[in-house]
Design an enzyme around this catalytic site. Structure first.
Site, mmCIF file in Angstrom:
data_model
loop_
_atom_site.group_PDB
_atom_site.id
_atom_site.type_symbol
_atom_site.label_atom_id
_atom_site.label_comp_id
_atom_site.label_asym_id
_atom_site.label_seq_id
_atom_site.Cartn_x
_atom_site.Cartn_y
_atom_site.Cartn_z
ATOM 1 N N PRO A 1 -44.039 -31.924 -4.066
ATOM 2 C CA PRO A 1 -45.119 -31.894 -5.065
ATOM 3 C C PRO A 1 -44.547 -31.799 -6.474
ATOM 4 O O PRO A 1 -43.719 -30.952 -6.752
ATOM 5 C CB PRO A 1 -45.911 -30.625 -4.708
ATOM 6 C CG PRO A 1 -45.515 -30.293 -3.310
ATOM 7 C CD PRO A 1 -44.128 -30.806 -3.129
ATOM 8 N N GLU A 2 -44.971 -32.695 -7.333
ATOM 9 C CA GLU A 2 -44.535 -32.664 -8.725
ATOM 10 C C GLU A 2 -45.680 -32.155 -9.596
ATOM 11 O O GLU A 2 -46.743 -31.795 -9.106
ATOM 12 C CB GLU A 2 -44.065 -34.062 -9.139
ATOM 13 C CG GLU A 2 -42.796 -34.452 -8.391
ATOM 14 C CD GLU A 2 -41.798 -35.172 -9.270
ATOM 15 O OE1 GLU A 2 -41.724 -34.882 -10.480
ATOM 16 O OE2 GLU A 2 -41.081 -36.032 -8.736
ATOM 17 N N HIS B 1 -48.604 -23.366 10.119
ATOM 18 C CA HIS B 1 -47.824 -22.964 8.947
ATOM 19 C C HIS B 1 -48.672 -22.395 7.815
ATOM 20 O O HIS B 1 -48.260 -22.432 6.660
ATOM 21 C CB HIS B 1 -46.975 -24.140 8.469
ATOM 22 C CG HIS B 1 -46.048 -24.660 9.528
ATOM 23 N ND1 HIS B 1 -44.953 -23.952 9.969
ATOM 24 C CD2 HIS B 1 -46.082 -25.793 10.275
ATOM 25 C CE1 HIS B 1 -44.340 -24.643 10.918
ATOM 26 N NE2 HIS B 1 -45.001 -25.757 11.129
ATOM 27 N N ARG C 1 -41.960 -26.334 5.684
ATOM 28 C CA ARG C 1 -40.515 -26.193 5.446
ATOM 29 C C ARG C 1 -40.161 -24.893 4.738
ATOM 30 O O ARG C 1 -38.993 -24.548 4.655
ATOM 31 C CB ARG C 1 -40.003 -27.410 4.672
ATOM 32 C CG ARG C 1 -40.203 -28.693 5.480
ATOM 33 C CD ARG C 1 -39.694 -29.898 4.747
ATOM 34 N NE ARG C 1 -38.258 -29.868 4.561
ATOM 35 C CZ ARG C 1 -37.564 -30.795 3.914
ATOM 36 N NH1 ARG C 1 -38.187 -31.822 3.382
ATOM 37 N NH2 ARG C 1 -36.259 -30.691 3.784
#
Ligand SMILES: [Zn+2]
Length: 271
Positions: free
Chosen positions: A2-3, A90, A108
């Site tokens: 994600p930017e 998650h 992650r």
């Protein structure tokens, strides 16, 4: 990963449901993400009212009436799921208001959460060294000129330095340099004043366009399967090696490695 535009879109999506609301319940489903969850997170947030949401660089900010701000970073794969019908594997942190449920999901676990005194946010270690926000008034051609002055480093790498501009990632640096017709390999100190004058609006436009595209898909964030997405159709150079330049100038998009990461550009019109 994600930017900035994805983080901004996420913050706006959360704000729609969370701003002004009281947090009734907080659950941690494991002790850590990239770092341990901060001490007192559950106690501080439970019963707090959310007074505002914001973003600094690629960090999301959730301000509360307890004088504390919950800072979150989405790492490589983080996303907020709003009103999931059921919790997923998650979902590490779950926040509930009277009407909504928000799950921070990160397979992650490169993302993390911290709790910071709102009044001392600017001194928080990750924020203290940051350059100006690319969408704020402090990013000017004069600022870049001063930051680039005498630098032999490639302009692409200089723009990725968070001291120069906050939160600008690989994709958007490539796109902005294309729009401003600047060769990413050029020494930062050699980029002309007129080119810097083009670069500032190019950075803003490419980010704002992506945020706008994200805004148009905001409804997806309210769905349990809502995913953080990139708006790849808009990219002129990123991931387009071998394709003709969008300026139809006969150039072919090239991919090179700089600082261990890929750069895409058109050798014909970026000088
Ligand atoms: Zn070109």
């Amino acid at each position: 990963m994600p930017e900035l535009p994805e983080v901004e879109t996420t913050v706006r999506g959360l704000a729609r449901y969370l701003e002004g609301e009281r947090i009734e319940r907080v659950a941690l489903n494991r002790p850590d993400m990239r770092f341990p969850f901060p001490d007192g997170l559950v106690q501080t947030l439970t019963g707090a009212r959310v007074t505002g949401l914001g973003r600094r660089a690629k960090y999301g900010l959730i301000d509360t009436d307890r004088g504390s701000t919950m800072v979150f970073h989405l790492g490589m794969s983080g996303r907020w799921r709003i009103d999931p019908t059921e919790l997923a594997k998650h979902d590490h942190l779950v926040i509930e208001t009277a009407d909504h449920r928000f799950a921070l999901n990160d397979a992650r676990r490169f993302g993390f959460v911290d709790l910071v005194d709102t009044a001392g946010l600017d001194e928080w270690p990750a924020f203290a060294m940051l350059g100006p926000e690319p969408l704020g008034p402090e990013l000017t051609a004069a600022h870049l000129h001063a930051a680039f002055n005498g630098s032999k480093q490639a302009v692409k790498l200089r723009l990725l330095d968070q001291h120069v501009v906050a939160g600008l990632g690989n994709i958007y640096v490539c796109e902005a340099l294309f729009r401003a017709r600047i060769d990413p390999r050029k020494a930062a100190g050699k980029v002309s004043k007129p080119a810097l004058e083009r670069l500032v609006p190019a950075i803003r436009d490419v980010l704002e366009q992506s945020i706008g595209d994200g805004g148009s898909t905001l409804r997806d964030y309210a769905r349990p399967d809502g995913e953080l997405g990139y708006f790849a159709s808009r990219f002129a150079v990123y991931g387009r090696e071998g394709k003709p330049c969008a300026r139809a100038d006969g150039g072919t998009i090239k991919r090179i490695a700089q600082g261990g990461r890929s750069t895409w550009f058109c050798p014909k019109c970026q000088r």
